[in-house]
Design an enzyme around this catalytic site. Structure first.
Site, PDB file in Angstrom:
ATOM      1  N   HIS A   1      49.970  23.269  60.248  1.00 35.30           N
ATOM      2  CA  HIS A   1      49.033  23.252  59.135  1.00 35.30           C
ATOM      3  C   HIS A   1      48.462  21.850  59.003  1.00 35.30           C
ATOM      4  O   HIS A   1      49.167  20.873  59.244  1.00 35.30           O
ATOM      5  CB  HIS A   1      49.747  23.651  57.826  1.00 35.30           C
ATOM      6  CG  HIS A   1      48.805  24.061  56.757  1.00 35.30           C
ATOM      7  ND1 HIS A   1      48.218  23.154  55.916  1.00 35.30           N
ATOM      8  CD2 HIS A   1      48.315  25.275  56.414  1.00 35.30           C
ATOM      9  CE1 HIS A   1      47.421  23.799  55.090  1.00 35.30           C
ATOM     10  NE2 HIS A   1      47.460  25.086  55.375  1.00 35.30           N
TER      11      HIS A   1
ATOM     12  N   ASP B   1      51.193  32.585  57.321  1.00 36.15           N
ATOM     13  CA  ASP B   1      50.793  33.718  58.159  1.00 36.15           C
ATOM     14  C   ASP B   1      51.875  34.172  59.119  1.00 36.15           C
ATOM     15  O   ASP B   1      51.735  35.214  59.757  1.00 36.15           O
ATOM     16  CB  ASP B   1      49.525  33.353  58.942  1.00 36.15           C
ATOM     17  CG  ASP B   1      48.345  33.220  58.018  1.00 36.15           C
ATOM     18  OD1 ASP B   1      48.291  33.978  57.038  1.00 36.15           O
ATOM     19  OD2 ASP B   1      47.499  32.348  58.257  1.00 36.15           O
TER      20      ASP B   1
END
Ligand code: CMC
Length: 437
Positions: free
Chosen positions: A314, A372
């Site tokens: 991320h 996710d």
């Protein structure tokens, strides 16, 4: 509210050009910012920061992320507490109005949203123009954009009432549109909203009921879906939110600005990662499962391959994404409730996570599971088709987009977004007649 800092930054140049003092502002938590707004006027120079690695594009009161700690706050409340104690509509109220509703405010807000759950009947005919096999995100980009053609009475972005009604409409209509795009794809009749159900229960009924068989909402699954909505509701200035702000900064129709967010979210580096993560797990499973993890990780680490461990890494989190922890917990709950504790994909995901978290490639780059990594397994267990995962993310993120858009428009300092560039193309030259080129 930006608080000026006592500290000033000084920018000096090695060629003897005059140095410049730059003011700093303090946030309530998190890093200070250096105010460079007068930089070009005073020095004739721009800053260069493709990908916004060090640039705050706005000030905001909505969401705060501490990427090193793995902390996420909506309006100051930790995501873990919101996921545990609130439902999605309470979180929507929090994001839009700045605080959690009390009992009375909750009733009023739920009523306002519920009032808007239907879409104009004409939307069905618009939807029918798509091929049945169109990707749901292609359909959603079109449908959300089309809302701007249907609701003319809430499109004056300079009117706070219009902004509020547009927010209510978007939050209310997204589940209806996502369910319609699903039903259209599978060739089933659309199911109209049922306002006696909860926001999320209604969405699941519109997805899974048919005119010949009603859907009895399963509490554990509704709660899991509601949690997916809460965890995806906002995430400060990510790519799609920045897209919505930039698009909306021209004063455009709010539905059109949100459609731009949907389009941006689709990409596999952003919202499309949930679909890509599940496809990755299914591929590994097909090609040998847990036994083949070593081989897969080798490919991921190979700089010459374009294979990524989807659902990992991320831009902001350099620690475990707090949403991933909550999602893993929900994954356990859902699989247990459905008697699927031995789900091979979940086992594979946990084995993959364990190996990656011990591998120096991931450790040194601070790559951890993001939201996710597990959300696809939960949605698949609930019965959501993989191609719809990103549309569900869009449904949930709509409240964040509209809250951020309305915050920007309500800020008296806001200006149309207009980045500058470092031009590295041809220097000025003359056009020669065609025969001489
Ligand atoms: N698998 C393998 N290597 C990775 C991964 C990954 N998933 N993510 C980053 N890296 C490597 C990258 O190759 C680079 O290595 P090196 O320094 O040797 O060149 C290093 O880690 C830093 O990566 P980066 O690409 O500079 O990081 P970024 O901040 O630009 O990208 C990201 C962030 C999310 C786009 C990226 O981590 C990624 O593509 N992850 C997979 C897709 C994904 O799961 N996205 C969902 C994000 S969370 C939901 C959302 O916000 O939409």
């Amino acid at each position: 509210m930006m608080t000026p800092s006592d500290v000033k930054a000084t920018l000096s140049f090695s060629d003897g050009s005059p140095s410049m003092e730059l003011p700093l502002y303090k946030g309530s938590v998190g890093p200070d910012v250096i105010d460079i707004r007068k930089l070009y006027g005073q020095t004739g120079k721009f800053t260069y920061d493709p990908g916004f690695l060090s640039t705050a594009s706005c000030n905001s009161t909505i969401t705060y992320i501490d990427g090193d700690k793995g902390e996420l706050l909506y309006r100051g409340y930790p995501i873990e507490q919101l996921a545990q104690n609130c439902d999605f509509l309470e979180v929507c109220h929090l994001l839009i109005y700045g605080d959690l509703p009390n009992q009375e405010e909750r009733v009023k807000f739920v009523k306002n949203i519920t009032y808007h759950t239907m879409v104009n009947e004409q939307m069905q005919f618009f939807l029918r123009g798509f091929r049945r096999d169109a990707h749901p995100m292609a359909v959603m980009t079109g449908l959300v954009g089309a809302l701007s053609a249907f609701y003319h009475d809430s499109t004056d972005v300079h009117n706070p009432q219009h902004r509020e009604i547009a927010a209510h409409r978007l939050i209310a209509k997204m589940p209806t549109l996502v369910a319609m795009s699903y039903k259209y794809g599978v060739g089933q009749p659309f199911i109209y909203p049922k306002n006696s159900l909860s926001y999320t229960g209604n969405f699941m009924r519109m997805m899974f009921a048919t005119p010949c068989e009603d859907y009895e909402p399963n509490e554990v699954l509704v709660r899991a879906m509601d949690r997916i909505f809460i965890l995806h509701a906002d995430h400060e200035q990510n790519a799609s939110t920045s897209t919505v702000r930039l698009c909306g900064s021209s004063g455009t129709n709010p539905f059109a600005a949100i459609a731009a967010g949907v389009a941006c979210l689709w990409g596999p580096a952003h919202g499309g990662a949930n679909e890509a993560a599940l496809q990755m797990l299914e591929d590994i499973q097909r090609n040998g499962g847990v036994e083949k993890i070593g081989e897969f990780i080798k490919q991921v680490k190979d700089k010459n391959s374009s294979v990524k461990l989807m659902g990992f890494g991320h831009r902001v989190y350099k620690n475990y994404d707090p949403r991933a922890k909550l999602m893993r917990e929900t994954c356990h709950e859902v699989l247990n409730a459905l008697g699927l504790h031995d789900d091979p994909l979940f086992k594979l995901a946990m084995a993959l996570e364990k190996i990656a978290l011990e591998d120096d490639y991931f450790v040194s780059r601070k790559l951890y599971p993001n939201v996710d990594f597990y959300s696809g397994i939960v949605q698949r267990a609930i019965g959501i088709p993989v191609s719809l995962f990103t549309a569900i993310f869009a449904l949930a993120r709509t409240v964040g987009w509209i809250a951020q858009l309305n915050e920007m428009i309500g800020d008296p300092e806001y200006k149309i977004g207009r980045p500058r560039q470092l031009y590295v193309g041809a220097a000025p030259r003359q056009v020669r007649p065609i025969g001489e080129r």
